[in-house]
Motif scaffolding. Structure first.
Motif, PDB file in Angstrom:
ATOM      1  N   GLU A  40     -22.358  39.323   9.594  1.00 29.74           N
ATOM      2  CA  GLU A  40     -21.677  40.334  10.172  1.00 29.74           C
ATOM      3  C   GLU A  40     -21.897  41.648   9.523  1.00 29.74           C
ATOM      4  N   ALA A  41     -22.649  41.484   8.199  1.00 28.05           N
ATOM      5  CA  ALA A  41     -22.819  42.691   7.425  1.00 28.05           C
ATOM      6  C   ALA A  41     -24.119  42.606   6.496  1.00 28.05           C
ATOM      7  N   VAL A  42     -24.498  43.786   5.866  1.00 29.89           N
ATOM      8  CA  VAL A  42     -25.582  43.822   4.974  1.00 29.89           C
ATOM      9  C   VAL A  42     -25.193  44.754   3.857  1.00 29.89           C
ATOM     10  N   TYR A  43     -25.378  44.276   2.749  1.00 30.50           N
ATOM     11  CA  TYR A  43     -24.659  45.145   1.450  1.00 30.50           C
ATOM     12  C   TYR A  43     -26.066  45.355   0.407  1.00 30.50           C
ATOM     13  N   SER A  44     -26.230  46.230  -0.280  1.00 33.83           N
ATOM     14  CA  SER A  44     -27.427  46.761  -1.103  1.00 33.83           C
ATOM     15  C   SER A  44     -26.932  45.777  -2.308  1.00 33.83           C
ATOM     16  N   TRP A  45     -27.933  45.147  -3.021  1.00 36.07           N
ATOM     17  CA  TRP A  45     -27.857  44.333  -4.312  1.00 36.07           C
ATOM     18  C   TRP A  45     -28.536  44.943  -5.329  1.00 36.07           C
ATOM     19  N   ASN A  46     -27.858  45.166  -6.344  1.00 33.57           N
ATOM     20  CA  ASN A  46     -28.428  45.929  -7.699  1.00 33.57           C
ATOM     21  C   ASN A  46     -29.432  44.907  -8.315  1.00 33.57           C
ATOM     22  N   VAL A  47     -30.460  44.308  -7.763  1.00 26.04           N
ATOM     23  CA  VAL A  47     -31.293  43.215  -8.304  1.00 26.04           C
ATOM     24  C   VAL A  47     -32.897  43.732  -7.929  1.00 26.04           C
ATOM     25  N   THR A  48     -33.587  43.747  -8.928  1.00 25.27           N
ATOM     26  CA  THR A  48     -34.893  44.109  -8.348  1.00 25.27           C
ATOM     27  C   THR A  48     -35.794  42.793  -8.982  1.00 25.27           C
ATOM     28  N   THR A  49     -35.609  41.966  -9.809  1.00 29.97           N
ATOM     29  CA  THR A  49     -36.212  41.030 -10.133  1.00 29.97           C
ATOM     30  C   THR A  49     -35.263  39.717 -10.538  1.00 29.97           C
ATOM     31  N   LYS A  50     -35.809  38.504 -10.631  1.00 26.25           N
ATOM     32  CA  LYS A  50     -34.869  37.500 -11.061  1.00 26.25           C
ATOM     33  C   LYS A  50     -34.112  37.660 -12.046  1.00 26.25           C
ATOM     34  N   ASP A  51     -34.871  38.399 -13.249  1.00 30.84           N
ATOM     35  CA  ASP A  51     -34.301  38.664 -14.508  1.00 30.84           C
ATOM     36  C   ASP A  51     -32.948  39.441 -14.267  1.00 30.84           C
TER      37      ASP A  51
END
Length: 126
Positions: A40-51
């Motif tokens: 029902e929704a999409v959110y930005s996720w403050n992740v650029t790499t696995k680390d």
């Protein structure tokens, strides 16, 4: 390079129509960067790499635990092992984490949503 994803019909659900060049598309909607995706929704996720990922990175997923059985983890361009502490953070909430590359996560998410499965995805942008 933007890659198209086969779109299955799931009325009223967010479905990935393409991804690449650091963006995800859901029909006419575009989100830049990594995302947490729910039917029902999409959110930005403050992740650029696995680390960048910690157990706290899954807090929004845990908040919606009653709606989720499977969390697809799109790890970028290649699959790497998931640290045990990530699994331990989700397991008490009944959520199983399934790691894969981001492209596979997009395709698998669309299939599971079209089957009305209780799924979410955490995807690193590629």
């Amino acid at each position: 390079m933007s890659l198209e994803v086969s779109t299955l019909v799931a009325e009223g659900s967010k479905m990935v129509t393409s991804y690449g060049d650091g963006i995800f598309r859901f029909g006419e909607e575009t989100v830049t960067g990594s995302i947490l995706l729910f039917p029902e929704a999409v959110y930005s996720w403050n992740v650029t790499t696995k680390d960048d990922i910690t157990p706290d990175s899954f807090s929004r997923v845990i908040e919606k635990a009653d709606e989720i059985e499977i969390l697809l983890l799109g790890m970028g361009t290649r699959l790497t092992p998931v640290p045990i502490e990530w699994r331990q953070a989700l397991k008490p909430h009944g959520i199983v984490i399934e790691p894969m590359d981001t492209g596979a996560a997009c395709r698998t998410y669309n299939v599971l949503v079209s089957e009305a499965r209780r799924v979410a995805a955490a995807m690193i942008a590629v």
